[in-house]
Design a protein around this motif. Structure first.
Motif, PDB file in Angstrom:
ATOM      1  N   LEU A 870      35.186  27.394  -2.733  1.00 46.15           N
ATOM      2  CA  LEU A 870      33.954  28.157  -2.910  1.00 46.15           C
ATOM      3  C   LEU A 870      34.247  29.481  -3.609  1.00 46.15           C
ATOM      4  CD1 LEU A 870      32.368  27.656   0.643  1.00 46.15           C
ATOM      5  CD2 LEU A 870      32.076  26.256  -1.399  1.00 46.15           C
ATOM      6  N   ASP A 871      33.230  30.014  -4.288  1.00 52.10           N
ATOM      7  CA  ASP A 871      33.395  31.351  -4.843  1.00 52.10           C
ATOM      8  C   ASP A 871      33.066  32.374  -3.765  1.00 52.10           C
ATOM      9  OD1 ASP A 871      30.641  31.652  -4.650  1.00 52.10           O
ATOM     10  OD2 ASP A 871      30.261  31.467  -6.802  1.00 52.10           O
ATOM     11  N   TRP A 872      33.014  33.643  -4.165  1.00 51.09           N
ATOM     12  CA  TRP A 872      32.836  34.738  -3.203  1.00 51.09           C
ATOM     13  C   TRP A 872      31.492  34.677  -2.492  1.00 51.09           C
ATOM     14  CZ3 TRP A 872      28.688  37.956  -3.943  1.00 51.09           C
ATOM     15  CH2 TRP A 872      28.052  37.874  -5.189  1.00 51.09           C
ATOM     16  N   ASP A 873      30.517  33.985  -3.043  1.00 51.72           N
ATOM     17  CA  ASP A 873      29.191  33.934  -2.435  1.00 51.72           C
ATOM     18  C   ASP A 873      28.852  32.544  -1.903  1.00 51.72           C
ATOM     19  OD1 ASP A 873      26.831  35.224  -1.674  1.00 51.72           O
ATOM     20  OD2 ASP A 873      25.758  34.522  -3.451  1.00 51.72           O
ATOM     21  N   GLY A 874      29.879  31.734  -1.666  1.00 54.71           N
ATOM     22  CA  GLY A 874      29.665  30.439  -1.037  1.00 54.71           C
ATOM     23  C   GLY A 874      29.206  29.343  -1.975  1.00 54.71           C
ATOM     24  N   ARG A 875      29.262  29.568  -3.307  1.00 51.42           N
ATOM     25  CA  ARG A 875      28.771  28.567  -4.256  1.00 51.42           C
ATOM     26  C   ARG A 875      29.926  27.733  -4.816  1.00 51.42           C
ATOM     27  NH1 ARG A 875      25.499  33.115  -5.590  1.00 51.42           N
ATOM     28  NH2 ARG A 875      23.262  32.665  -5.473  1.00 51.42           N
ATOM     29  N   PHE A 876      29.594  26.569  -5.299  1.00 48.54           N
ATOM     30  CA  PHE A 876      30.542  25.744  -6.043  1.00 48.54           C
ATOM     31  C   PHE A 876      29.764  24.882  -7.025  1.00 48.54           C
ATOM     32  CE2 PHE A 876      29.235  23.142  -2.487  1.00 48.54           C
ATOM     33  CZ  PHE A 876      29.112  21.859  -2.999  1.00 48.54           C
ATOM     34  N   VAL A 877      30.383  24.635  -8.177  1.00 48.51           N
ATOM     35  CA  VAL A 877      29.860  23.718  -9.191  1.00 48.51           C
ATOM     36  C   VAL A 877      31.061  22.976  -9.762  1.00 48.51           C
ATOM     37  CG1 VAL A 877      28.633  23.443 -11.360  1.00 48.51           C
ATOM     38  CG2 VAL A 877      27.918  25.230  -9.761  1.00 48.51           C
ATOM     39  N   VAL A 878      31.050  21.638  -9.708  1.00 49.70           N
ATOM     40  CA  VAL A 878      32.164  20.835 -10.213  1.00 49.70           C
ATOM     41  C   VAL A 878      31.601  19.591 -10.888  1.00 49.70           C
ATOM     42  CG1 VAL A 878      33.803  21.613  -8.452  1.00 49.70           C
ATOM     43  CG2 VAL A 878      32.380  19.590  -8.027  1.00 49.70           C
ATOM     44  N   LYS A 879      32.471  18.885 -11.560  1.00 54.77           N
ATOM     45  CA  LYS A 879      32.103  17.605 -12.124  1.00 54.77           C
ATOM     46  C   LYS A 879      32.672  16.484 -11.254  1.00 54.77           C
ATOM     47  CE  LYS A 879      31.523  18.833 -16.987  1.00 54.77           C
ATOM     48  NZ  LYS A 879      31.944  18.541 -18.387  1.00 54.77           N
ATOM     49  N   ALA A 880      31.910  15.421 -11.110  1.00 58.81           N
ATOM     50  CA  ALA A 880      32.391  14.258 -10.383  1.00 58.81           C
ATOM     51  C   ALA A 880      33.655  13.734 -11.053  1.00 58.81           C
ATOM     52  CB  ALA A 880      31.318  13.179 -10.340  1.00 58.81           C
ATOM     53  N   THR A 881      34.682  13.487 -10.254  1.00 60.97           N
ATOM     54  CA  THR A 881      35.970  13.066 -10.797  1.00 60.97           C
ATOM     55  C   THR A 881      36.091  11.549 -10.796  1.00 60.97           C
ATOM     56  OG1 THR A 881      37.026  13.103  -8.635  1.00 60.97           O
ATOM     57  CG2 THR A 881      37.000  15.173  -9.869  1.00 60.97           C
ATOM     58  N   LYS A 882      37.075  11.071 -11.551  1.00 60.16           N
ATOM     59  CA  LYS A 882      37.349   9.631 -11.553  1.00 60.16           C
ATOM     60  C   LYS A 882      37.726   9.163 -10.142  1.00 60.16           C
ATOM     61  CE  LYS A 882      38.837   9.306 -16.372  1.00 60.16           C
ATOM     62  NZ  LYS A 882      39.962   8.959 -17.287  1.00 60.16           N
ATOM     63  N   LYS A 883      38.405  10.034  -9.406  1.00 64.94           N
ATOM     64  CA  LYS A 883      38.775   9.679  -8.046  1.00 64.94           C
ATOM     65  C   LYS A 883      37.527   9.441  -7.202  1.00 64.94           C
ATOM     66  CE  LYS A 883      40.988  11.656  -3.928  1.00 64.94           C
ATOM     67  NZ  LYS A 883      41.633  12.867  -3.359  1.00 64.94           N
ATOM     68  N   GLY A 884      36.552  10.334  -7.322  1.00 63.77           N
ATOM     69  CA  GLY A 884      35.348  10.205  -6.529  1.00 63.77           C
ATOM     70  C   GLY A 884      34.524   8.990  -6.891  1.00 63.77           C
ATOM     71  N   LEU A 885      34.567   8.590  -8.167  1.00 59.33           N
ATOM     72  CA  LEU A 885      33.741   7.470  -8.616  1.00 59.33           C
ATOM     73  C   LEU A 885      34.485   6.140  -8.582  1.00 59.33           C
ATOM     74  CD1 LEU A 885      32.054   9.226 -11.665  1.00 59.33           C
ATOM     75  CD2 LEU A 885      31.119   8.913  -9.362  1.00 59.33           C
ATOM     76  N   SER A 886      35.724   6.162  -8.092  1.00 57.20           N
ATOM     77  CA  SER A 886      36.559   4.967  -8.166  1.00 57.20           C
ATOM     78  C   SER A 886      36.079   3.845  -7.273  1.00 57.20           C
ATOM     79  CB  SER A 886      38.007   5.329  -7.805  1.00 57.20           C
ATOM     80  OG  SER A 886      38.062   5.798  -6.463  1.00 57.20           O
ATOM     81  N   ILE A 887      35.268   4.124  -6.272  1.00 52.36           N
ATOM     82  CA  ILE A 887      34.849   3.073  -5.341  1.00 52.36           C
ATOM     83  C   ILE A 887      33.387   2.681  -5.544  1.00 52.36           C
ATOM     84  CG2 ILE A 887      36.481   3.793  -3.538  1.00 52.36           C
ATOM     85  CD1 ILE A 887      34.109   5.152  -2.130  1.00 52.36           C
ATOM     86  N   ARG A 888      32.784   3.076  -6.682  1.00 51.62           N
ATOM     87  CA  ARG A 888      31.348   2.816  -6.922  1.00 51.62           C
ATOM     88  C   ARG A 888      30.544   3.282  -5.716  1.00 51.62           C
ATOM     89  NH1 ARG A 888      29.935  -0.654 -10.888  1.00 51.62           N
ATOM     90  NH2 ARG A 888      28.131  -1.356  -9.673  1.00 51.62           N
ATOM     91  N   PRO A 889      30.540   4.599  -5.471  1.00 49.68           N
ATOM     92  CA  PRO A 889      29.947   5.120  -4.241  1.00 49.68           C
ATOM     93  C   PRO A 889      28.452   4.858  -4.145  1.00 49.68           C
ATOM     94  CG  PRO A 889      30.391   6.901  -5.774  1.00 49.68           C
ATOM     95  CD  PRO A 889      31.035   5.685  -6.346  1.00 49.68           C
ATOM     96  N   GLU A 890      28.006   4.678  -2.926  1.00 52.73           N
ATOM     97  CA  GLU A 890      26.584   4.551  -2.635  1.00 52.73           C
ATOM     98  C   GLU A 890      25.981   5.871  -2.178  1.00 52.73           C
ATOM     99  OE1 GLU A 890      25.889   1.488   0.164  1.00 52.73           O
ATOM    100  OE2 GLU A 890      26.529  -0.134  -1.162  1.00 52.73           O
TER     101      GLU A 890
END
Length: 914
Positions: A870-890
């Protein structure tokens, strides 16, 4: 399309301080507060007080007990059961019986707008379920079963300092009676009673030309490492009759009167105005008999938690009738019986039950028979910390090695420090947790105790199994060794020997022999002979893992993504997520153990007797002296708390020569660990966490189980829904347990601060100590343990509850958090974690675990994690990774893994369109 990111303008709106909505103000005469609560409660218990409000919110009101801590305190913490339509507060009751008033006050006007009278009492009629209890302050926890000291490859003896006892044990002797029969009222008669009990326990009484007392017994058996002192109080009059405090129990055709659930608290409360219980460790309740009723002696193993004017206090308790040794059971004196019962308070169990024909210790150990003030045997002295390792010669035949042929000269164990060239005893390691002990016993002319040995001037050989008690208990911890082929037995004089033949060893015959000679009144020579052992011994260690992990095995570990990312969650299961259960199994033998089968199971968070559900199994070969990890996967459902059990299947194999080779010991094949960790989040109001512990009866007869809570941090409060249960055969019940953080405790409630002293809120000079407590304990977790004790319904002289099992929990506090928003926009994922209050501000630390789930297989869902900072104010912005999409998530969910000072939280779940 996934769920869309909230528009920028909405994000801006969320950081604007919220305003409390206005509502029409009702005239005072139209406002109403109705109180819903009972009338009569047990001291130290608790109850929720519910309200029906008209024209008020809970925040408009203040809650008061004008009589202060003796009546109780109010907790404003809220739990998951809080209903805004029927709001509540928790009323934690005080320590003094009487009639009190609970007041509701309008904060704006300081006017009492409702009140309700209630009564505190020590009467309790429900023997099926004991009263509840709320605990504050530092209340020491209960020890689990004896740990295995030393180690299979080390020189140190096992069973050292399991229940260390040094210094002076302070005894409060309380004379109490009931309406069925009162103590005499004339001073001379009362003085005679008081003097008799002080003489029996402290000063001494003449017996056969000797002066005996319980105090002298403990001085002698501990080599002056342990002493007792006593003060006597009373008599005090309990309001109920004899049957209100004792229940008839039939054993072998005899009727014994056993203390009811309320008896000890009633005695402590009756004396509370005169006795400062922070100055005592054990309470001896001396009861008055009736013409036909006498209370059989009874004692707690270890201590239990009681409510006193000084706060929650752990005390050992003992009950003995005033006529013991005179008009009742005249063959046993008070000083003998009290020494035995105090042994229970110190942590020792009876050794006469279950009966093992020809092998129970009889008068070789006071915990079998107190007649003649028998000393404790060697293993018990070691457990109590009175025999140092340097007095002992150790042999570890479990490891095999070279043959042994050695003679050891033993001095009498009663005589204390052995002279040069001699030892105090011998430990023979059969297997980890299973040992033989050899001691020389000879009456000492200067001693008043241990004068009635079954055989004087002899060597005693005992068999000690220090694995945890597992009800129904199959054997006492200490037995005499079984008779050998030539019938010499376990008590050896000159020319006798003890011989055991190990026919299952591939190198058969492997003989173990103890031969005794040279007994001359000052020493005994013991020749030790043993061949080379070559058997396997797969083993796993039971609890405790450490002083702060009393109810966990050091060889069981639960691993998951959360505790891999944050060590604060070490060994804590993550409900609703994949976990790996690891069991480290060691082969203590010097022969490989092929195809060892390890079974994993789980049961609900419990303090003994709960049913199990299989998790899985694994089979591997363990090399000689090697350690191998066995694993299984586990996906516990959410909102659960659990106990993991690991069993090594009974091990044997056929050697190439056709010999059936069995493991060295079946006593080290079971271990288990209870798990619970909570965050009691701070906020306005703070949160109270709720769980349940399961309790079961493994016996074929009805029995009672007692539960004792302890905690380490005075800024928390622990609630226990029932302190005892009477369970039918095979019955299982759940007991509610709750935890909360409330740092105002130190200013409102009498309590112990452990080594730092005691807080009494009525005294202003304690305010500085209370503020110091906030600094000392503010950042520390609260470690809670729940120790259970069970009565063995087969016991012919029911007078104690045996250590059964236990559970533990770690509770930390942190500011309550929530996800202000969480979104997925194409490949972009973002969110913000904020404080959960009226003015949400971003947290300034911690990480988020993104949880991708594919639930095609509901029994074994695939889960993948990404870690985001997280940043100093509790925020985050990321891109979905290949790891996260590797299982065809529901689905996708975020979990905030907090830094110290914050609570954790989950986001909403985002569903993927397939």
């Amino acid at each position: 399309m996934g769920q869309q990111r909230p528009p920028t303008t909405l994000i801006a709106m969320l950081v604007i301080p919220s305003r409390r909505p206005t509502r029409p103000e009702l005239p005072l005469f139209r406002k109403r507060v109705s109180i819903d609560m009972g009338h009569s409660f047990f001291v130290g218990a608790y109850t929720k007080v519910f309200f029906k409000l008209r024209g008020y919110t809970l925040e408009d009101l203040e809650f008061r007990l004008p009589d202060g801590p003796q009546a109780g305190v109010v907790s404003l913490c809220r739990d998951a059961n809080f209903d805004p339509q029927r709001p509540d507060v928790m009323l934690c009751f005080g320590y003094r019986p009487g009639t009190y008033v609970f007041q509701v006050v309008d904060r704006a006007t300081n006017v009492v707008v409702a009140e309700k009278k209630f009564e505190l009492t020590t009467d309790w009629a429900d023997e099926k379920t004991g009263p509840s209890l709320s605990v504050v302050g530092v209340v020491t926890g209960g020890e689990s079963a004896p740990a295995w000291g030393g180690g299979p490859a080390g020189p140190d003896p096992q069973n050292l300092n399991v229940f260390p006892q040094t210094g002076t044990r302070r005894i409060a002797i309380i004379l109490v009676d009931t309406s069925s029969q009162r103590f005499p009222t004339d001073t001379p008669t009362l003085d005679t009673i008081r003097q008799r009990w002080m003489d029996e326990i402290i000063n001494g009484v003449a017996v056969g030309g000797q002066t005996r007392s319980s105090r002298r017994f403990f001085q002698e058996v501990s080599y002056n490492n342990f002493d007792i002192s006593a003060q006597i109080f009373g008599p005090y009059q309990l309001s109920g009759n004899f049957d209100s405090y004792f229940t008839a129990v039939t054993r072998n055709g005899n009727t014994l009167w056993s203390p009811n659930t309320n008896y000890y608290q009633a005695c402590i409360t009756a004396a509370d105005s005169d006795v400062n219980f922070s100055n005592f460790d054990t309470v001896l309740c001396v009861s008055q008999n009736t013409a036909t009723q006498d209370a059989w002696p009874y004692a707690s193993i270890g201590t239990r938690t009681y409510t006193t004017a000084e706060g929650s206090r752990n005390l050992g308790v003992i009950s003995i009738p005033v006529g013991w040794g005179t008009t009742f059971e005249t063959t046993r004196a008070v000083h003998e019986t009290f020494a035995h019962e105090l042994g229970h308070n110190l942590g020792l169990s009876d050794q006469y039950t279950p009966d093992v024909p020809g092998r129970n210790p009889i008068q070789w150990d006071n915990m079998h028979s107190e007649d003649g003030l028998a000393h404790f045997s060697l293993a018990h002295r070691m457990m109590l910390g009175w025999v140092p390792a340097g007095w002992l010669k150790t042999y570890n035949f479990a490891l095999g090695g070279s043959p042994v042929n050695e003679t050891i000269s033993l001095s009498a164990i009663q005589a204390g420090t052995p002279p040069a060239g001699r030892m105090g005893g011998v430990e023979v390691r059969v297997a980890d947790g299973w040992n033989y002990y050899v001691e020389y016993r000879n009456r000492q002319a200067t001693h008043a105790s241990d004068q009635e040995l079954p055989t004087n001037n002899a060597v005693l050989v005992t068999d000690v199994d220090s694995s945890p008690d597992d009800a129904p208990i199959s054997r006492p911890r200490i037995l005499r060794v079984a008779n050998d082929p030539d019938g010499d037995g376990s008590v050896l004089t000159n020319g006798l020997n003890y011989r055991a033949v190990d026919v299952s060893d591939p190198t058969f015959p492997t003989d173990f022999r103890l031969s005794v000679s040279g007994i001359d009144g000052t020493k005994a020579d013991v020749k030790v002979e043993y061949g080379v052992n070559s058997r396997p011994d797969p083993s796993i260690r039971p609890w405790p893992a450490s002083p702060t992990r009393q109810w966990q095995s050091p060889d069981i570990e639960v691993r998951n993504t959360r505790n891999a990312a944050d060590p604060a969650w070490f060994n804590v299961p993550w409900a609703g997520n994949p976990n790996t259960v690891v069991a480290r199994v060691k082969n203590n033998g010097n022969l490989a153990a092929p195809n060892v089968r390890v079974l994993f199971s789980v049961k609900n968070y419990n303090v003994g007797g709960a049913p199990e559900t299989p998790l899985g199994e694994m089979t591997q070969t363990i090399p000689a002296l090697g350690t191998v990890e066995f694993t299984t996967t586990w996906n516990p459902p959410g909102n659960g708390h659990y106990c993991i059990i690991v069993r090594i299947d009974t091990f044997a194999f056929v050697a190439p020569d056709g010999t059936l080779v069995t493991e060295m010991s079946p006593h080290n094949n079971l271990a288990q660990s209870n798990y619970d960790r909570f965050i009691s989040a701070e906020g306005s109001p703070a949160t109270r966490q709720i769980t349940f512990v399961e309790v079961g009866n493994p016996y074929s007869e009805a029995t009672r189980v007692f539960i004792r809570p302890g905690q380490s941090n005075p800024l928390y409060r622990t609630y226990l829904g029932a302190t005892s249960l009477r369970l039918e055969p095979g019955e299982t019940r759940q007991v509610e347990v709750m935890y909360e953080y409330d740092n105002s405790n130190v200013f409102r409630t009498p309590m112990s601060l452990g080594q730092y002293g005691w807080i009494t809120p009525e005294k202003r000079e304690n305010e500085g100590l209370a503020r110091r407590a906030l600094k000392l304990f503010g950042a520390k977790p609260n470690r809670v343990d729940l120790a259970a004790f069970i009565e063995d319904p087969r016991d012919p002289e029911l007078h104690t509850a045996y250590r059964f099992s236990g559970a533990e929990a770690e509770i930390v506090t942190g500011r309550r958090t929530k996800f202000d928003y969480f979104y997925k926009d194409g490949a972009q994922i973002g969110g913000r974690v904020v404080l959960d209050n009226r003015r949400p501000t971003g947290v300034n630390g911690g990480r988020v675990l993104l949880i991708y789930r594919n639930t095609d297989d509901p029994k074994n869902p695939l889960t993948v994690y990404d870690e985001v900072r997280l940043d100093w104010d509790g925020r985050f912005v990321v891109k979905a990774t290949k790891k996260g999409l590797s299982i065809r998530p529901e689905s996708l969910q975020a979990y905030y893994l907090p830094t110290p000072g914050f609570g954790d939280c989950y986001s909403e779940v985002i569903r993927f369109e397939q």
